[in-house]
Design a protein around this motif. Structure first.
Motif, PDB file in Angstrom:
ATOM      1  N   PRO A  78       0.830  -1.211   0.000  1.00 43.14           N
ATOM      2  CA  PRO A  78       0.000   0.000   0.000  1.00 43.14           C
ATOM      3  C   PRO A  78       0.868   1.266   0.000  1.00 43.14           C
ATOM      4  O   PRO A  78       1.965   1.276   0.547  1.00 43.14           O
ATOM      5  CB  PRO A  78      -0.819  -0.108   1.281  1.00 43.14           C
ATOM      6  N   PHE A  79       0.352   2.334  -0.623  1.00 40.44           N
ATOM      7  CA  PHE A  79       1.077   3.593  -0.726  1.00 40.44           C
ATOM      8  C   PHE A  79       0.390   4.658   0.109  1.00 40.44           C
ATOM      9  O   PHE A  79      -0.837   4.708   0.164  1.00 40.44           O
ATOM     10  CB  PHE A  79       1.090   4.100  -2.180  1.00 40.44           C
ATOM     11  N   ASP A  80       1.193   5.535   0.698  1.00 37.42           N
ATOM     12  CA  ASP A  80       0.606   6.728   1.292  1.00 37.42           C
ATOM     13  C   ASP A  80       0.394   7.740   0.169  1.00 37.42           C
ATOM     14  O   ASP A  80       0.777   7.509  -0.977  1.00 37.42           O
ATOM     15  CB  ASP A  80       1.477   7.290   2.422  1.00 37.42           C
ATOM     16  N   GLN A  81      -0.221   8.863   0.465  1.00 34.66           N
ATOM     17  CA  GLN A  81      -0.577   9.831  -0.580  1.00 34.66           C
ATOM     18  C   GLN A  81       0.656  10.376  -1.293  1.00 34.66           C
ATOM     19  O   GLN A  81       0.677  10.481  -2.524  1.00 34.66           O
ATOM     20  CB  GLN A  81      -1.389  10.975  -0.002  1.00 34.66           C
ATOM     21  N   LEU A  82       1.700  10.710  -0.570  1.00 37.98           N
ATOM     22  CA  LEU A  82       2.908  11.260  -1.188  1.00 37.98           C
ATOM     23  C   LEU A  82       3.560  10.238  -2.117  1.00 37.98           C
ATOM     24  O   LEU A  82       3.962  10.573  -3.234  1.00 37.98           O
ATOM     25  CB  LEU A  82       3.901  11.711  -0.113  1.00 37.98           C
ATOM     26  N   SER A  83       3.643   8.991  -1.686  1.00 39.97           N
ATOM     27  CA  SER A  83       4.234   7.946  -2.531  1.00 39.97           C
ATOM     28  C   SER A  83       3.416   7.718  -3.793  1.00 39.97           C
ATOM     29  O   SER A  83       3.972   7.520  -4.868  1.00 39.97           O
ATOM     30  CB  SER A  83       4.341   6.634  -1.747  1.00 39.97           C
ATOM     31  N   ALA A  84       2.113   7.737  -3.673  1.00 43.19           N
ATOM     32  CA  ALA A  84       1.251   7.553  -4.838  1.00 43.19           C
ATOM     33  C   ALA A  84       1.434   8.690  -5.840  1.00 43.19           C
ATOM     34  O   ALA A  84       1.472   8.455  -7.046  1.00 43.19           O
ATOM     35  CB  ALA A  84      -0.205   7.461  -4.399  1.00 43.19           C
ATOM     36  N   GLN A  85       1.572   9.909  -5.351  1.00 42.72           N
ATOM     37  CA  GLN A  85       1.790  11.052  -6.244  1.00 42.72           C
ATOM     38  C   GLN A  85       3.120  10.919  -6.972  1.00 42.72           C
ATOM     39  O   GLN A  85       3.212  11.164  -8.170  1.00 42.72           O
ATOM     40  CB  GLN A  85       1.738  12.360  -5.465  1.00 42.72           C
TER      41      GLN A  85
END
Length: 55
Positions: free
Chosen positions: A23-30
């Motif tokens: 799973p990714f946090d928001q910053l990693s996904a961006q």
């Protein structure tokens, strides 16, 4: 454009394997989205995952 994204522009092909495995946090996904977006028309990108299409 940050240094991390710029370093991925020099390759002819980038393979992002097992996308969705962790799973990714928001910053990693961006950041993950920025790499293929920056490579658009500059190089090929292959993205693989074992998730079902609907996921």
């Amino acid at each position: 454009m940050n240094r991390f994204v710029r370093q991925w522009l020099k390759y002819d092909l980038v393979v992002q394997d097992e996308l969705g495995y962790v799973p990714f946090d928001q910053l990693s996904a961006q950041l993950l989205f920025q790499v293929p977006a920056a490579r658009y028309e500059l190089g090929s990108t292959i993205i693989t995952t074992n998730l079902e299409f609907g996921q």
